[in-house]
Design a protein around this motif. Structure first.
Motif, PDB file in Angstrom:
ATOM      1  N   LYS A   1       0.648  -1.223  -0.001  1.00  0.00           N
ATOM      2  CA  LYS A   1      -0.001  -0.154   0.028  1.00  0.00           C
ATOM      3  C   LYS A   1       0.883   1.123   0.163  1.00  0.00           C
ATOM      4  O   LYS A   1       0.062   2.351   0.195  1.00  0.00           O
ATOM      5  N   GLY A   2       2.095   1.095  -0.149  1.00  0.00           N
ATOM      6  CA  GLY A   2       2.914   2.289  -0.065  1.00  0.00           C
ATOM      7  C   GLY A   2       2.616   3.235  -1.070  1.00  0.00           C
ATOM      8  O   GLY A   2       3.119   4.724  -1.122  1.00  0.00           O
ATOM      9  N   GLY A   3       2.065   2.869  -2.224  1.00  0.00           N
ATOM     10  CA  GLY A   3       1.677   4.018  -3.362  1.00  0.00           C
ATOM     11  C   GLY A   3       0.402   4.760  -3.079  1.00  0.00           C
ATOM     12  O   GLY A   3       0.059   5.503  -3.887  1.00  0.00           O
ATOM     13  N   VAL A   4      -0.239   4.499  -2.176  1.00  0.00           N
ATOM     14  CA  VAL A   4      -1.568   5.052  -1.797  1.00  0.00           C
ATOM     15  C   VAL A   4      -1.357   6.447  -1.378  1.00  0.00           C
ATOM     16  O   VAL A   4      -0.709   6.737  -0.404  1.00  0.00           O
ATOM     17  N   THR A   5      -1.965   7.522  -2.079  1.00  0.00           N
ATOM     18  CA  THR A   5      -1.814   8.866  -1.689  1.00  0.00           C
ATOM     19  C   THR A   5      -2.938   9.503  -0.850  1.00  0.00           C
ATOM     20  O   THR A   5      -4.150   8.784  -0.947  1.00  0.00           O
ATOM     21  N   VAL A   6      -2.915  10.669  -0.236  1.00  0.00           N
ATOM     22  CA  VAL A   6      -4.012  11.250   0.242  1.00  0.00           C
ATOM     23  C   VAL A   6      -4.974  11.445  -0.724  1.00  0.00           C
ATOM     24  O   VAL A   6      -6.325  11.105  -0.575  1.00  0.00           O
TER      25      VAL A   6
END
Length: 368
Positions: free
Chosen positions: A98-103
């Motif tokens: 999930k490191g690529g999930v942004t605000v």
């Protein structure tokens, strides 16, 4: 008394008298002026306590607008950007890819983390650390940003934990400090409502037949995989004292006038209060993600934390809104300066009552 006030009062009196609704509030601002502050019916059928303008209702997801607003105020102050990875602020969230999930992904319900564990209990919902640990450990349902799917509960905890990580404070405290306090509605808009205030709440009740409708839905719907049935919005859930007291920023406990004032504040029409800049307002109310919702199957359009448009109204892209399970609804309109909210305690299956009232308000304000 404005024409809008008279017409809305007549309409909600009729809704209550007919038995379609139990208790209703409607508030409307236009360019900062309070045009409508109308109430009808009872907040508690057992005691006959009437609805007043200050009665607080648990309106479920209508409160997501307040959650998003807290995030925008902090972003406006430079605490983070919309393209900041959530894991940069909350490292544990990076687990399972999930490191690529942004605000931005979170605010547009495109993060791919729409579900809570199937064994999540009501008690778990009230335990902030437990819920955040479960969400941090979740696996993606889809590649972030490639689809939209309503994050019914996870939205609130993810945004709330982002707020906690950057401020060191629970989101309820930040809500009061940067939104409801400045707007003067801190005693009418809450995530977690102090138990000492619960006597002011309207009692929720289910519409007759609503349970039968749920029983008739196919068991393989994605919505049933996003969380256990015991967590679906019902009067029983919404009247629980632990749910009412807990910080669950996927929903909110609020009056109509407090929610309408929130939208008026976003529009920049509350004297002395500018929640976010005009430039940010344009950004957060523009369509940022849209498509067929992966969880509920409806067509959806999202700005940054608000749905874009009005139910059943084609082309109304100037409206940014959040409805709540049970039929409560609130929105702001950048084209005409209207900030509208309807709250009610009978949980119905659609927004038809709200849309009728919106039509009345729109007609009355256009004529004036």
């Amino acid at each position: 008394m404005t024409d809008a006030q008279k017409q809305v009062q007549t309409a909600i009196d009729r809704m209550v008298d007919s038995g379609a609704e139990r208790g209703v509030q409607v508030a409307v601002y236009r360019h900062g002026d309070l045009l409508v502050d109308a109430v009808a019916g009872v907040a508690d059928p057992e005691t006959g306590r009437p609805v007043t303008p200050g009665t607080v209702f648990y309106n479920f997801s209508i409160g997501k607008a307040a959650t998003s607003t807290v995030a925008h105020v902090l972003a406006d102050r430079g605490a983070f950007g919309y393209d900041t990875p959530v894991a940069e602020l909350w490292p544990e969230f990076a687990a399972h890819g999930k490191g690529g999930v942004t605000v931005r992904h979170v605010l547009t319900h495109s993060a791919g983390v729409p579900g809570v564990p199937a064994d999540t209990s009501v008690e778990d919902l009230c335990d902030w650390e437990s819920m955040c640990a479960a969400i941090a450990d979740a696996e993606l349902w889809w590649e972030p940003g490639t689809a939209v799917g309503y994050h019914a509960y996870t939205f609130g905890y993810i945004v709330g934990e982002i707020v906690r990580r950057v401020t060191g404070k629970p989101i309820s405290q930040v809500l009061q400090e940067v939104v409801t306090g400045p707007l003067g509605v801190a005693d009418e808009l809450y995530f977690g409502m102090p138990a000492s205030e619960h006597g002011r709440l309207a009692r929720l009740e289910d519409e007759a037949g609503s349970a039968d409708m749920m029983d008739g839905l196919p068991e393989d719907l994605p919505m049933f995989k996003a969380g256990p049935l015991s967590l679906f919005p019902t009067a029983e859930l919404g009247n629980r004292s632990d749910i009412l007291a807990a910080d669950i920023p996927a929903g909110g406990k609020t009056s109509a006038r407090a929610m309408a004032r929130l939208y008026a504040g976003l529009l920049g029409d509350v004297p002395g209060v500018r929640l976010i800049s005009p430039e940010r307002l344009r950004e957060v109310t523009a369509v940022a993600a849209e498509g067929t919702d992966r969880i509920f199957g409806n067509e959806s359009s999202w700005g940054l934390g608000y749905s874009i448009g009005l139910p059943g109204v084609e082309g109304k892209r100037s409206a940014f809104a959040m409805g709540g399970a049970g039929g409560s609804f609130a929105y702001g309109d950048t084209a005409n300066g209207i900030a509208f909210a309807m709250t009610k305690n009978r949980l119905t299956v659609d927004f038809s009552a709200a849309m009728e009232l919106i039509g009345i308000v729109t007609g009355a304000t256009t004529e004036s």
